[in-house]
Design an enzyme around this catalytic site. Structure first.
Site, PDB file in Angstrom:
ATOM      1  N   ASP A 117       1.093  -1.216   0.107  1.00  0.00           N
ATOM      2  CA  ASP A 117       0.038   0.121  -0.011  1.00  0.00           C
ATOM      3  C   ASP A 117       0.968   1.304   0.008  1.00  0.00           C
ATOM      4  O   ASP A 117       2.101   1.144   0.158  1.00  0.00           O
ATOM      5  CB  ASP A 117      -0.849  -0.055   1.197  1.00  0.00           C
ATOM      6  CG  ASP A 117      -1.871   1.281   1.197  1.00  0.00           C
ATOM      7  OD1 ASP A 117      -2.397   1.452   0.071  1.00  0.00           O
ATOM      8  OD2 ASP A 117      -2.153   1.644   2.335  1.00  0.00           O
ATOM      9  N   SER A 118       0.277   2.524  -0.164  1.00  0.00           N
ATOM     10  CA  SER A 118       1.140   3.632  -0.036  1.00  0.00           C
ATOM     11  C   SER A 118       1.698   3.851   1.374  1.00  0.00           C
ATOM     12  O   SER A 118       2.560   4.493   1.476  1.00  0.00           O
ATOM     13  CB  SER A 118       0.369   4.757  -0.634  1.00  0.00           C
ATOM     14  OG  SER A 118      -0.880   4.826   0.070  1.00  0.00           O
ATOM     15  N   TYR A 129      -1.575   8.457  -2.787  1.00  0.00           N
ATOM     16  CA  TYR A 129      -1.533   8.107  -4.032  1.00  0.00           C
ATOM     17  C   TYR A 129      -2.717   8.600  -4.702  1.00  0.00           C
ATOM     18  O   TYR A 129      -2.635   8.878  -6.116  1.00  0.00           O
ATOM     19  CB  TYR A 129      -1.660   6.584  -3.891  1.00  0.00           C
ATOM     20  CG  TYR A 129      -0.356   5.681  -3.985  1.00  0.00           C
ATOM     21  CD1 TYR A 129       0.999   6.323  -3.710  1.00  0.00           C
ATOM     22  CD2 TYR A 129      -0.230   4.419  -4.373  1.00  0.00           C
ATOM     23  CE1 TYR A 129       2.085   5.691  -3.863  1.00  0.00           C
ATOM     24  CE2 TYR A 129       0.792   3.652  -4.204  1.00  0.00           C
ATOM     25  CZ  TYR A 129       2.034   4.311  -3.975  1.00  0.00           C
ATOM     26  OH  TYR A 129       3.235   3.720  -4.110  1.00  0.00           O
ATOM     27  N   GLY A 130      -3.909   9.132  -3.969  1.00  0.00           N
ATOM     28  CA  GLY A 130      -4.947   9.456  -4.757  1.00  0.00           C
ATOM     29  C   GLY A 130      -4.750  10.736  -5.375  1.00  0.00           C
ATOM     30  O   GLY A 130      -5.507  11.260  -6.151  1.00  0.00           O
ATOM     31  N   CYS A 184      -4.423  -1.653  -2.118  1.00  0.00           N
ATOM     32  CA  CYS A 184      -4.338  -0.130  -2.238  1.00  0.00           C
ATOM     33  C   CYS A 184      -5.491  -0.048  -3.381  1.00  0.00           C
ATOM     34  O   CYS A 184      -5.171  -0.416  -4.491  1.00  0.00           O
ATOM     35  CB  CYS A 184      -3.236   0.557  -2.567  1.00  0.00           C
ATOM     36  SG  CYS A 184      -3.259   2.065  -2.893  1.00  0.00           S
ATOM     37  N   ASN A 185      -6.582   0.608  -3.471  1.00  0.00           N
ATOM     38  CA  ASN A 185      -7.398   0.578  -4.322  1.00  0.00           C
ATOM     39  C   ASN A 185      -7.113   1.483  -5.432  1.00  0.00           C
ATOM     40  O   ASN A 185      -7.139   1.486  -6.387  1.00  0.00           O
ATOM     41  CB  ASN A 185      -8.912   1.358  -3.820  1.00  0.00           C
ATOM     42  CG  ASN A 185      -9.744   0.289  -2.872  1.00  0.00           C
ATOM     43  OD1 ASN A 185     -10.591  -0.518  -3.465  1.00  0.00           O
ATOM     44  ND2 ASN A 185      -9.431   0.437  -1.682  1.00  0.00           N
ATOM     45  N   CYS A 190     -10.984   2.661  -0.063  1.00  0.00           N
ATOM     46  CA  CYS A 190      -9.662   3.068   0.256  1.00  0.00           C
ATOM     47  C   CYS A 190      -9.377   2.167   1.515  1.00  0.00           C
ATOM     48  O   CYS A 190     -10.137   2.301   2.634  1.00  0.00           O
ATOM     49  CB  CYS A 190      -9.588   4.624   0.428  1.00  0.00           C
ATOM     50  SG  CYS A 190      -7.719   4.892   1.297  1.00  0.00           S
ATOM     51  N   THR A 191      -8.308   1.403   1.419  1.00  0.00           N
ATOM     52  CA  THR A 191      -7.937   0.668   2.637  1.00  0.00           C
ATOM     53  C   THR A 191      -7.740   1.336   3.993  1.00  0.00           C
ATOM     54  O   THR A 191      -7.410   0.728   4.934  1.00  0.00           O
ATOM     55  CB  THR A 191      -6.743  -0.405   2.028  1.00  0.00           C
ATOM     56  OG1 THR A 191      -5.751   0.412   1.837  1.00  0.00           O
ATOM     57  CG2 THR A 191      -7.122  -1.266   1.184  1.00  0.00           C
ATOM     58  N   HIS A 192      -7.306   2.742   3.586  1.00  0.00           N
ATOM     59  CA  HIS A 192      -7.011   3.215   4.880  1.00  0.00           C
ATOM     60  C   HIS A 192      -8.125   3.542   5.864  1.00  0.00           C
ATOM     61  O   HIS A 192      -8.254   3.557   6.909  1.00  0.00           O
ATOM     62  CB  HIS A 192      -6.663   4.681   4.583  1.00  0.00           C
ATOM     63  CG  HIS A 192      -4.879   4.794   4.360  1.00  0.00           C
ATOM     64  ND1 HIS A 192      -4.518   4.410   3.075  1.00  0.00           N
ATOM     65  CD2 HIS A 192      -3.874   5.486   5.139  1.00  0.00           C
ATOM     66  CE1 HIS A 192      -3.251   4.623   3.219  1.00  0.00           C
ATOM     67  NE2 HIS A 192      -2.883   5.372   4.226  1.00  0.00           N
TER      68      HIS A 192
HETATM   69  N1  DGL Z   1      -5.049   3.119   0.735  1.00  0.00           N
HETATM   70  C1  DGL Z   1      -4.802   3.394  -0.464  1.00  0.00           C
HETATM   71  C2  DGL Z   1      -6.217   2.949  -1.294  1.00  0.00           C
HETATM   72  O1  DGL Z   1      -6.758   1.964  -0.914  1.00  0.00           O
HETATM   73  C3  DGL Z   1      -4.374   4.863  -0.991  1.00  0.00           C
HETATM   74  C4  DGL Z   1      -4.537   5.969  -0.181  1.00  0.00           C
HETATM   75  C5  DGL Z   1      -3.637   6.936  -0.771  1.00  0.00           C
HETATM   76  O2  DGL Z   1      -2.320   7.147  -0.731  1.00  0.00           O
HETATM   77  O3  DGL Z   1      -4.225   8.116  -1.394  1.00  0.00           O
HETATM   78  O4  DGL Z   1      -6.680   3.674  -2.131  1.00  0.00           O
END
Ligand code: DGL
Length: 259
Positions: free
Chosen positions: A9-10, A41-42, A73-74, A183-185
């Protein structure tokens, strides 16, 4: 000996997926790789995101001799899976926002997708909606702020609940009854999200479905508990080290990839 599962993931979001995988495969070695140097990453430009993720993951797969990659990470999964699968000969599992199960259970036929700005605007997401939620109204909320709030929480620092309530206001102002955490966060903020919602909303994420997929690819070892190790691309502070230790990651390394 089967190689470790590499979860990527990021940032700390993939830990929400790690929990599901580790509870089902407790004896398997897991390497948790996160690209905190380039988070969030978004907001990253697409080609930059693909190049960086592919180089980092391929390099680490070779180094640790991973047996499976989970792109937890989506935002990355919506873009990097074809190129990764092209370059790797091991299975690559991606994350898909839980639009399909959400559409199956929504009674109001109005669902929400809470994800990163990248994920909500991608064709991949639009295709999912068209295929599985064509008869639903879908409200899209893209927020990198919420990603950073989850990172702040993981550093064991205070977070602002009013800020979360503000991000979620389009849901509170609607008849949405099912919210996809795309988003996995965000499952790491599940309690805070629930507290900020003013009417009953079912929250859905993809963690369990990914663990089921991984289990279909590998069997658990019948030896002692699996070893856990984490790698990241930028130095981390003490609070985050404590959080990683809470999940069982005490072996840590900062890695660099030559471009
Ligand atoms: N956890 C990530 C996701 O599922 C990305 C979060 C990010 O870095 O923007 O999209």
């Amino acid at each position: 000996m089967v190689g470790p599962i590499l979860i990527f993931d990021s940032g700390i979001g993939g830990l929400s997926v790690f929990e599901h995988i580790h509870s089902r495969l407790p004896n398997h070695d897991i390497y948790y790789l996160f690209d905190n140097a380039r988070l969030p990453y978004g907001d990253l430009e697409e080609q930059e995101l693909i190049r960086g993720c592919v180089a980092l993951i391929v390099n680490q797969v070779e180094k640790i001799k991973a047996s499976v990659v989970v792109v937890a990470c989506n935002s990355a999964s919506t873009l990097v899976l074809p190129e990764l699968r092209n370059q790797l000969s091991i299975p690559v599992v991606g994350v898909v926002p839980a639009i399909k199960p959400a559409a199956q259970i929504s009674k109001t036929r109005h669902i929400g997708l809470l994800a990163t700005p990248g994920t909500v605007t991608r064709q991949y997401t639009q295709d999912l909606i068209n295929s599985f939620a064509g008869d639903c109204e879908v409200t899209l909320i893209g927020s990198s702020e919420l990603v950073l709030i989850a990172e702040t929480k993981a550093k064991k620092q205070d977070i602002n609940l009013d800020q979360i309530a503000q991000i979620l206001s389009p849901i509170n102002d609607s008849n949405i009854d099912t919210l996809v955490l795309g988003c996995t966060h965000f499952p790491l903020l599940q309690q805070e999200i629930k507290r900020a919602l003013t009417h009953p909303v079912q929250l859905l994420d993809s963690g369990d479905a990914i663990a089921t997929r991984v289990m279909s690819l590998i069997k658990d070892n019948d030896i002692a508990k699996g070893k856990l190790k984490a790698g990241f691309t930028k130095g981390i502070d003490e609070g985050l080290k404590m959080t990683l230790a809470d999940y069982g990651f005490t072996q840590l390394e900062c890695i660099t990839v030559a471009n």
